[in-house]
Design a protein around this motif. Structure first.
Motif, short mmCIF file in Angstrom:
data_model
loop_
_atom_site.label_atom_id
_atom_site.label_comp_id
_atom_site.label_asym_id
_atom_site.label_seq_id
_atom_site.Cartn_x
_atom_site.Cartn_y
_atom_site.Cartn_z
N LYS A 9 3.44 95.29 9.68
CA LYS A 9 3.27 93.92 9.17
C LYS A 9 2.87 94.03 7.71
CE LYS A 9 -0.35 91.43 9.86
NZ LYS A 9 -1.45 90.58 10.28
N ASN A 11 2.41 91.73 3.89
CA ASN A 11 2.36 90.45 3.21
C ASN A 11 3.29 90.54 2.00
OD1 ASN A 11 1.43 88.44 1.16
ND2 ASN A 11 0.15 87.86 2.88
N GLY A 14 3.22 86.16 -0.09
CA GLY A 14 2.41 85.19 0.64
C GLY A 14 2.83 84.95 2.08
N SER A 15 3.85 85.65 2.55
CA SER A 15 4.31 85.50 3.93
C SER A 15 4.06 86.80 4.69
CB SER A 15 5.80 85.19 3.99
OG SER A 15 6.07 83.94 3.41
N GLU A 16 3.65 86.67 5.94
CA GLU A 16 3.46 87.84 6.80
C GLU A 16 4.80 88.19 7.43
OE1 GLU A 16 0.72 89.68 7.01
OE2 GLU A 16 -0.42 88.31 5.73
N ILE A 17 5.27 89.39 7.17
CA ILE A 17 6.59 89.85 7.60
C ILE A 17 6.42 91.14 8.41
CG2 ILE A 17 8.89 90.58 6.82
CD1 ILE A 17 8.28 87.78 5.88
N THR A 33 9.39 86.94 10.43
CA THR A 33 8.38 86.22 9.66
C THR A 33 7.39 85.60 10.65
OG1 THR A 33 10.00 85.70 7.95
CG2 THR A 33 7.98 84.40 7.97
N ASN A 35 3.92 83.19 11.41
CA ASN A 35 2.98 82.19 10.91
C ASN A 35 1.56 82.75 11.11
OD1 ASN A 35 2.37 81.80 13.63
ND2 ASN A 35 3.46 79.87 13.79
N ASP A 36 0.54 81.97 10.79
CA ASP A 36 -0.84 82.47 10.87
C ASP A 36 -1.21 82.94 12.27
OD1 ASP A 36 -1.27 82.05 8.18
OD2 ASP A 36 -2.26 80.11 8.46
N SER A 39 0.71 86.10 13.21
CA SER A 39 0.12 87.25 12.55
C SER A 39 -1.16 87.70 13.28
CB SER A 39 -0.20 86.91 11.09
OG SER A 39 -0.81 87.98 10.44
#
Length: 87
Positions: A9, A11, A14-17, A33, A35-36, A39
Motif C-alpha cells: 500500500k 500513498n 494523496g490516494s492510498e493505492i 485504490t 478509501n479511508d 486503507s
C-alpha cells in the motif's frame, strides 16, 4: 486472514493505492485504490486480523454499528479474496 506477500500500500498523490511488487507485478496487472476505511482494513488484514478482529477495530475507529461494520468488512474481505490478494 492475511494479505499475500507481494502487495504494498502506497500513498500516491494523496490516494492510498495497493500495487503489486516483485514477482506479483507479473501476475497482477493493475492497482487498487482504497478509501479511508479500505486503507484501515487493509492494514488490519496485513497484520493478520481475522474478520471479527477487523469488525471490532472498525467499530472502535469509526462511528459505525457492528452489523454495518461486519457487512462492510465481509464485503472487503471477499473483494480481497476474489482478487487473489489473501493467503
Amino acid at each position: 486472514m492475511k494479505i499475500k506477500k507481494g502487495f504494498a500500500k502506497r500513498n500516491i498523490a494523496g490516494s492510498e493505492i495497493v500495487v503489486p511488487i516483485g514477482k506479483k507485478a507479473k501476475e497482477f496487472n493493475g492497482m487498487i485504490t482504497l478509501n479511508d476505511s479500505g486503507s484501515f482494513l487493509w492494514d488490519c488484514f496485513a497484520k493478520g486480523a481475522e474478520i471479527d478482529e477487523a469488525v471490532k477495530a472498525l467499530t472502535d475507529e469509526y462511528y459505525v454499528d457492528e452489523p454495518t461494520a461486519r457487512k462492510d468488512v465481509e464485503a472487503f474481505a471477499k473483494m480481497l479474496k476474489d482478487n487473489g490478494l489473501t493467503e
